[in-house]
Design a protein around this motif. Structure first.
Motif, PDB file in Angstrom:
ATOM      1  N   UNK A   1       6.126   6.938 -13.660  1.00  0.00           N
ATOM      2  CA  UNK A   1       4.930   6.433 -12.976  1.00  0.00           C
ATOM      3  C   UNK A   1       5.130   5.007 -12.470  1.00  0.00           C
ATOM      4  N   UNK A   2       5.947   4.245 -13.171  1.00  0.00           N
ATOM      5  CA  UNK A   2       6.202   2.853 -12.778  1.00  0.00           C
ATOM      6  C   UNK A   2       7.592   2.692 -12.165  1.00  0.00           C
ATOM      7  N   UNK A   3       8.137   3.748 -11.610  1.00  0.00           N
ATOM      8  CA  UNK A   3       9.516   3.751 -11.135  1.00  0.00           C
ATOM      9  C   UNK A   3       9.774   2.745 -10.017  1.00  0.00           C
TER      10      UNK A   3
ATOM     11  N   UNK B   1       0.817  -1.207   0.000  1.00  0.00           N
ATOM     12  CA  UNK B   1       0.000   0.000   0.000  1.00  0.00           C
ATOM     13  C   UNK B   1       0.855   1.263   0.000  1.00  0.00           C
ATOM     14  N   UNK B   2       1.969   1.227   0.711  1.00  0.00           N
ATOM     15  CA  UNK B   2       2.819   2.416   0.734  1.00  0.00           C
ATOM     16  C   UNK B   2       3.455   2.679  -0.623  1.00  0.00           C
ATOM     17  N   UNK B   3       3.752   1.602  -1.369  1.00  0.00           N
ATOM     18  CA  UNK B   3       4.291   1.800  -2.711  1.00  0.00           C
ATOM     19  C   UNK B   3       3.239   2.424  -3.625  1.00  0.00           C
ATOM     20  N   UNK B   4       1.992   1.981  -3.505  1.00  0.00           N
ATOM     21  CA  UNK B   4       0.943   2.518  -4.361  1.00  0.00           C
ATOM     22  C   UNK B   4       0.679   3.989  -4.065  1.00  0.00           C
ATOM     23  N   UNK B   5       0.661   4.379  -2.793  1.00  0.00           N
ATOM     24  CA  UNK B   5       0.426   5.785  -2.488  1.00  0.00           C
ATOM     25  C   UNK B   5       1.629   6.630  -2.856  1.00  0.00           C
TER      26      UNK B   5
ATOM     27  N   UNK C   1       3.447  -2.379 -19.700  1.00  0.00           N
ATOM     28  CA  UNK C   1       4.287  -2.598 -18.516  1.00  0.00           C
ATOM     29  C   UNK C   1       3.509  -3.364 -17.451  1.00  0.00           C
ATOM     30  N   UNK C   2       2.262  -2.976 -17.215  1.00  0.00           N
ATOM     31  CA  UNK C   2       1.452  -3.657 -16.207  1.00  0.00           C
ATOM     32  C   UNK C   2       1.106  -5.084 -16.631  1.00  0.00           C
TER      33      UNK C   2
END
Length: 121
Positions: A57-59, A3-7, A112-113
């Motif tokens: 965005x995908x870093x 969750x922290x990565x997504x935020x 990428x996703x």
């Protein structure tokens, strides 16, 4: 932890990175304008900007090899589109080109996703 990565990744794109993306694409635009193909320059500017913004965005995936391979393949695909498609030299306002940039972003981000989903299985 996920969750922290997504935020964290939702705050990665800001005005600074949009400016960086435009500055990265500007030499390609100038080169193609100098060569007499402003339409190709505009397409290259959009393509480079989209790749920079998508990579940012995908870093959080930067440590994976498949991320860099996927990004390289999309760059090669976009470079071939810029070079092989006959782009018009007609001038367009920025709002007209926005759907093209958004569609390009969706394709690169989606690829990428998709590879991420396959690699995680």
């Amino acid at each position: 932890m996920v969750e922290s990565k997504n935020t964290k990744s939702s705050n990665l794109l800001n005005r600074k990175w949009v400016l960086i993306a435009l500055l990265c694409g500007l030499p390609f635009f100038v080169l193609f304008v100098y060569l007499g193909a402003p339409g190709r320059g505009r397409a290259a500017l959009i393509a480079v900007g989209v790749v920079v913004l998508t990579a940012r965005a995908c870093w959080d995936l930067k440590e994976y090899t498949w991320f860099w391979v996927t990004l390289s393949i999309t760059v090669a695909f976009q470079a071939s589109l810029v070079l092989l498609v006959p782009w018009t030299s007609k001038s367009y306002p920025g709002i007209t080109l926005l759907p093209v940039g958004v569609a390009d972003y969706a394709i690169v981000w989606g690829s990428i996703k998709l590879v991420e989903k396959v690699a995680r299985k």
